[in-house]
Design a protein around this motif. Structure first.
Motif, PDB file in Angstrom:
ATOM      1  N   LEU A   1       1.262  -0.965  -0.421  1.00 38.32           N
ATOM      2  CA  LEU A   1       0.000   0.026  -0.167  1.00 38.32           C
ATOM      3  C   LEU A   1       0.811   1.163  -0.017  1.00 38.32           C
ATOM      4  CD1 LEU A   1      -3.174   0.869   0.111  1.00 38.32           C
ATOM      5  CD2 LEU A   1      -2.694   0.876   2.941  1.00 38.32           C
ATOM      6  N   GLU A   2       1.925   1.545   0.838  1.00 37.62           N
ATOM      7  CA  GLU A   2       3.103   2.359   0.385  1.00 37.62           C
ATOM      8  C   GLU A   2       4.064   2.803  -0.244  1.00 37.62           C
ATOM      9  OE1 GLU A   2       5.893   4.104   4.022  1.00 37.62           O
ATOM     10  OE2 GLU A   2       6.272   1.884   3.059  1.00 37.62           O
ATOM     11  N   ALA A   3       3.836   1.710  -1.649  1.00 39.54           N
ATOM     12  CA  ALA A   3       4.059   1.513  -2.684  1.00 39.54           C
ATOM     13  C   ALA A   3       3.557   2.105  -3.609  1.00 39.54           C
ATOM     14  CB  ALA A   3       5.375   0.359  -2.877  1.00 39.54           C
ATOM     15  N   SER A   4       2.612   2.677  -3.070  1.00 36.08           N
ATOM     16  CA  SER A   4       1.315   2.743  -4.473  1.00 36.08           C
ATOM     17  C   SER A   4       1.376   4.458  -4.289  1.00 36.08           C
ATOM     18  CB  SER A   4      -0.279   2.308  -3.904  1.00 36.08           C
ATOM     19  OG  SER A   4      -0.059   2.803  -2.880  1.00 36.08           O
ATOM     20  N   GLY A   5       1.927   5.117  -3.825  1.00 35.59           N
ATOM     21  CA  GLY A   5       2.251   6.643  -3.435  1.00 35.59           C
ATOM     22  C   GLY A   5       3.533   6.769  -2.538  1.00 35.59           C
ATOM     23  N   ARG A   6       3.562   7.741  -2.217  1.00 31.61           N
ATOM     24  CA  ARG A   6       4.871   8.534  -1.114  1.00 31.61           C
ATOM     25  C   ARG A   6       4.265   7.634   0.092  1.00 31.61           C
ATOM     26  NH1 ARG A   6       2.833  15.199  -1.500  1.00 31.61           N
ATOM     27  NH2 ARG A   6       3.198  15.663  -3.704  1.00 31.61           N
ATOM     28  N   PRO A   7       5.678   8.226   0.634  1.00 28.59           N
ATOM     29  CA  PRO A   7       6.483   7.114   1.693  1.00 28.59           C
ATOM     30  C   PRO A   7       4.856   7.797   2.941  1.00 28.59           C
ATOM     31  CG  PRO A   7       7.833   7.881   0.930  1.00 28.59           C
ATOM     32  CD  PRO A   7       6.930   8.559  -0.097  1.00 28.59           C
ATOM     33  N   LEU A   8       4.530   6.805   3.762  1.00 31.33           N
ATOM     34  CA  LEU A   8       3.554   6.717   5.017  1.00 31.33           C
ATOM     35  C   LEU A   8       4.536   8.052   5.966  1.00 31.33           C
ATOM     36  CD1 LEU A   8       0.952   4.433   4.529  1.00 31.33           C
ATOM     37  CD2 LEU A   8       0.863   6.380   3.131  1.00 31.33           C
ATOM     38  N   ASN A   9       5.881   7.512   6.247  1.00 26.47           N
ATOM     39  CA  ASN A   9       7.141   7.974   7.491  1.00 26.47           C
ATOM     40  C   ASN A   9       5.808   7.431   8.856  1.00 26.47           C
ATOM     41  OD1 ASN A   9       8.316   9.253   5.527  1.00 26.47           O
ATOM     42  ND2 ASN A   9       7.022  10.920   4.951  1.00 26.47           N
ATOM     43  N   ALA A  10       5.461   6.117   8.203  1.00 26.13           N
ATOM     44  CA  ALA A  10       5.142   5.260  10.064  1.00 26.13           C
ATOM     45  C   ALA A  10       5.725   5.835  11.231  1.00 26.13           C
ATOM     46  CB  ALA A  10       4.576   4.517   9.530  1.00 26.13           C
ATOM     47  N   ASP A  11       7.321   5.724  11.216  1.00 23.28           N
ATOM     48  CA  ASP A  11       8.373   5.372  12.089  1.00 23.28           C
ATOM     49  C   ASP A  11       7.360   5.991  12.831  1.00 23.28           C
ATOM     50  OD1 ASP A  11       8.781   3.169  10.278  1.00 23.28           O
ATOM     51  OD2 ASP A  11      11.032   3.389  10.611  1.00 23.28           O
ATOM     52  N   GLY A  12       7.671   7.329  13.182  1.00 27.92           N
ATOM     53  CA  GLY A  12       6.927   8.467  13.848  1.00 27.92           C
ATOM     54  C   GLY A  12       5.628   8.355  14.496  1.00 27.92           C
ATOM     55  N   LEU A  13       4.812   8.139  14.044  1.00 26.16           N
ATOM     56  CA  LEU A  13       3.734   8.049  14.398  1.00 26.16           C
ATOM     57  C   LEU A  13       3.555   6.534  15.306  1.00 26.16           C
ATOM     58  CD1 LEU A  13       2.584   9.003  11.040  1.00 26.16           C
ATOM     59  CD2 LEU A  13       2.752  10.431  13.270  1.00 26.16           C
ATOM     60  N   ASP A  14       1.920   7.302  16.012  1.00 27.43           N
ATOM     61  CA  ASP A  14       1.608   5.953  16.930  1.00 27.43           C
ATOM     62  C   ASP A  14       0.233   5.563  15.653  1.00 27.43           C
ATOM     63  OD1 ASP A  14       1.975   7.476  19.335  1.00 27.43           O
ATOM     64  OD2 ASP A  14       0.367   8.479  19.194  1.00 27.43           O
ATOM     65  N   ASP A  15       0.477   4.205  16.565  1.00 30.85           N
ATOM     66  CA  ASP A  15      -0.202   3.334  15.201  1.00 30.85           C
ATOM     67  C   ASP A  15      -1.610   3.823  15.174  1.00 30.85           C
ATOM     68  OD1 ASP A  15       1.461   1.227  15.973  1.00 30.85           O
ATOM     69  OD2 ASP A  15       0.704   0.345  17.527  1.00 30.85           O
ATOM     70  N   TRP A  16      -2.370   4.657  16.210  1.00 34.70           N
ATOM     71  CA  TRP A  16      -3.228   4.576  15.544  1.00 34.70           C
ATOM     72  C   TRP A  16      -3.468   5.582  14.195  1.00 34.70           C
ATOM     73  CZ3 TRP A  16      -4.567   9.640  15.024  1.00 34.70           C
ATOM     74  CH2 TRP A  16      -4.204  10.286  15.481  1.00 34.70           C
ATOM     75  N   ALA A  17      -2.724   6.110  14.062  1.00 32.70           N
ATOM     76  CA  ALA A  17      -2.195   7.338  12.968  1.00 32.70           C
ATOM     77  C   ALA A  17      -1.626   6.834  11.839  1.00 32.70           C
ATOM     78  CB  ALA A  17      -1.220   8.324  13.680  1.00 32.70           C
ATOM     79  N   VAL A  18      -0.910   6.052  11.987  1.00 35.35           N
ATOM     80  CA  VAL A  18      -0.852   4.722  10.966  1.00 35.35           C
ATOM     81  C   VAL A  18      -1.866   4.231  10.399  1.00 35.35           C
ATOM     82  CG1 VAL A  18       0.742   3.462  10.038  1.00 35.35           C
ATOM     83  CG2 VAL A  18       1.221   4.825  12.372  1.00 35.35           C
ATOM     84  N   MET A  19      -2.572   4.151  10.910  1.00 32.53           N
ATOM     85  CA  MET A  19      -4.083   3.415  10.731  1.00 32.53           C
ATOM     86  C   MET A  19      -4.667   4.275   9.919  1.00 32.53           C
ATOM     87  SD  MET A  19      -7.184   1.249  12.611  1.00 32.53           S
ATOM     88  CE  MET A  19      -7.454   2.497  13.705  1.00 32.53           C
ATOM     89  N   VAL A  20      -4.762   5.489  10.170  1.00 28.28           N
ATOM     90  CA  VAL A  20      -5.543   6.431   9.376  1.00 28.28           C
ATOM     91  C   VAL A  20      -4.914   7.024   8.566  1.00 28.28           C
ATOM     92  CG1 VAL A  20      -6.047   8.956   9.571  1.00 28.28           C
ATOM     93  CG2 VAL A  20      -6.322   7.246  11.675  1.00 28.28           C
ATOM     94  N   LEU A  21      -3.728   6.953   8.419  1.00 29.03           N
ATOM     95  CA  LEU A  21      -3.128   6.871   7.164  1.00 29.03           C
ATOM     96  C   LEU A  21      -3.570   5.843   5.555  1.00 29.03           C
ATOM     97  CD1 LEU A  21       0.130   8.399   8.022  1.00 29.03           C
ATOM     98  CD2 LEU A  21      -1.905   9.590   7.199  1.00 29.03           C
ATOM     99  N   VAL A  22      -3.540   4.728   6.137  1.00 28.11           N
ATOM    100  CA  VAL A  22      -3.693   3.451   5.578  1.00 28.11           C
ATOM    101  C   VAL A  22      -4.809   3.600   5.254  1.00 28.11           C
ATOM    102  CG1 VAL A  22      -4.589   1.155   5.591  1.00 28.11           C
ATOM    103  CG2 VAL A  22      -2.327   1.946   6.737  1.00 28.11           C
ATOM    104  N   GLY A  23      -6.397   4.491   5.998  1.00 29.89           N
ATOM    105  CA  GLY A  23      -6.875   4.355   5.235  1.00 29.89           C
ATOM    106  C   GLY A  23      -7.569   5.674   3.795  1.00 29.89           C
ATOM    107  N   GLN A  24      -5.983   6.461   4.493  1.00 29.98           N
ATOM    108  CA  GLN A  24      -6.897   7.771   3.644  1.00 29.98           C
ATOM    109  C   GLN A  24      -6.050   7.268   2.138  1.00 29.98           C
ATOM    110  OE1 GLN A  24      -4.145  10.717   5.984  1.00 29.98           O
ATOM    111  NE2 GLN A  24      -6.483  11.251   6.536  1.00 29.98           N
ATOM    112  N   ARG A  25      -4.861   6.428   2.131  1.00 30.39           N
ATOM    113  CA  ARG A  25      -4.116   6.088   0.801  1.00 30.39           C
ATOM    114  C   ARG A  25      -5.158   5.324   0.499  1.00 30.39           C
ATOM    115  NH1 ARG A  25       0.821   5.081  -0.415  1.00 30.39           N
ATOM    116  NH2 ARG A  25       1.175   7.467   0.443  1.00 30.39           N
ATOM    117  N   ILE A  26      -6.235   4.064   0.924  1.00 29.18           N
ATOM    118  CA  ILE A  26      -7.206   3.503   0.081  1.00 29.18           C
ATOM    119  C   ILE A  26      -8.059   4.788  -0.345  1.00 29.18           C
ATOM    120  CG2 ILE A  26      -9.359   2.024   0.841  1.00 29.18           C
ATOM    121  CD1 ILE A  26      -6.954   0.772   3.456  1.00 29.18           C
TER     122      ILE A  26
END
Length: 280
Positions: free
Chosen positions: A104-129
Motif C-alpha cells: 500500500l505504501e508503494a502505491s504513493g508517497r511514503p507514509l513515514n509511519a515510524d514516528g507515528l502512533d499506531d492509530w495514526a498509521v491506521m488513519v493514513l492507511v485509510g486515507q491511502r485506500i
C-alpha cells in the motif's frame, strides 16, 4: 477499520445512490437522520428523492464535525499523531500485515509511519485506500451538504470537536491500537474490493449489508467498537432526543455505519420513546 475511516467507496460516474435515511418526529420537530459517506467519486447522484426534500425542508444541518472543526482536524492530527519515540513499522507488523502495508505504501508517497502512533498509521492507511480508489472529500456528503446549506444561509453545526474525535483513537489501549493497525494492514490487498462492497451497500440503502461490513471491520477489537461506534452513537442519540424538545426541522448527517443495527442512532432513539421511521 480502514473502511470506516475512508467511509466511502468508488462508483462509476453518474451512479444514482439512494442512501438510507430515517425521520424522528413529534408534533413540532423533525430530525432527518442521513447515513453519509465522507468522500465519493465525481458524478455520484445521492441528493434527490427523499434526501433532496429533507435538504430543502431542514432549517439547519448537523454533522459529526462543523466546517470549522473539519478545518482544524489536520492540525489536531499533526499534534496528536507523533510517537514519544520512533518505532520502525517492521517492528510492529510481520507476515501478511507487513506485506500489505508495504504494498500500500508503494502505491504513493511514503507514509513515514515510524514516528507515528499506531492509530495514526491506521488513519493514513485509510486515507491511502481512499486516494487509490480516486475518491474526494470535496465530493463527499458532508462537503456537498455544507455548500448547499451555506448557500441557503442556513446554520451548520457539529456534534464533536476534531481533537475530541481523534482522542478516541489516541486514548485506546496500545494493544487495541496495534490490533487495529495489524488488521488494516492485513486487509490492504483486498481494500478496493471491500470498499466497492461498502459503497454498493450504501448506494442501495442496504442497512443489513452495511451492518455486516461494520461488524466485520471492528468487532474483532471490542474496546475500539465501544469507543468509536457504540459510545458515540449513545451520545448522538441523546443529543437528538434533547433536540426533539425544540421545534424545527434538522438534517443530521453522520457516517452510515453509525445508523445500523441495535446500537445505531435510529434504534437508540426509538428505545428512548422517540417516533422514528425509515423514509428512504
Amino acid at each position: 477499520m480502514p473502511l470506516l475511516l475512508a467511509a466511502c467507496g468508488p462508483a462509476d460516474p453518474g451512479t444514482r445512490a439512494r442512501p438510507a435515511m430515517w425521520l424522528a418526529e413529534d408534533a413540532d420537530t423533525r430530525i432527518y437522520i442521513l447515513g453519509s459517506m465522507h468522500a465519493l467519486p465525481r458524478g455520484t447522484d445521492w441528493d434527490d428523492g427523499a434526501v433532496g426534500a429533507a435538504i430543502e425542508a431542514a432549517d439547519e444541518l448537523v454533522m459529526e464535525l462543523s466546517p470549522t472543526q473539519l478545518d482544524a482536524a489536520a492540525d489536531a492530527f499533526r499534534k496528536l499523531a507523533p510517537r514519544s519515540a520512533p518505532l520502525a513499522i517492521d517492528a510492529r507488523l510481520t507476515g501478511k500485515a507487513l506485506m500489505g502495508y508495504r504494498a500500500l505504501e508503494a502505491s504513493g508517497r511514503p507514509l513515514n509511519a515510524d514516528g507515528l502512533d499506531d492509530w495514526a498509521v491506521m488513519v493514513l492507511v485509510g486515507q491511502r485506500i481512499a486516494q487509490n480508489a480516486k475518491l474526494s472529500p470535496e465530493e463527499g456528503v458532508e462537503a456537498q451538504l455544507t455548500e448547499r446549506f451555506k448557500a441557503a444561509g442556513k446554520p451548520v453545526a457539529g456534534l464533536e470537536r476534531a481533537r475530541e474525535q481523534l482522542m478516541l483513537f489516541e486514548t485506546l489501549d496500545p494493544a487495541a491500537q496495534r490490533m487495529l493497525l495489524i488488521r488494516a494492514a492485513e486487509e490492504a490487498d483486498t481494500a478496493t474490493r471491500d470498499v466497492l462492497a461498502l459503497t454498493a451497500a450504501w448506494s442501495r440503502g442496504d442497512v443489513a449489508a452495511l451492518e455486516k461490513v461494520v461488524n466485520e471491520d471492528i468487532d474483532t477489537v471490542p474496546a475500539a467498537r465501544k469507543a468509536i461506534i457504540t459510545d458515540r452513537n449513545h451520545r448522538w442519540a441523546k443529543w437528538a432526543a434533547r433536540r426533539m424538545e425544540r421545534p424545527g426541522t434538522v438534517l443530521m448527517a453522520v457516517g452510515a455505519g453509525h445508523l445500523v443495527g441495535a446500537d445505531g442512532v435510529p434504534a437508540l432513539l426509538a428505545a428512548q420513546g422517540v417516533q422514528v421511521r425509515r423514509v428512504q
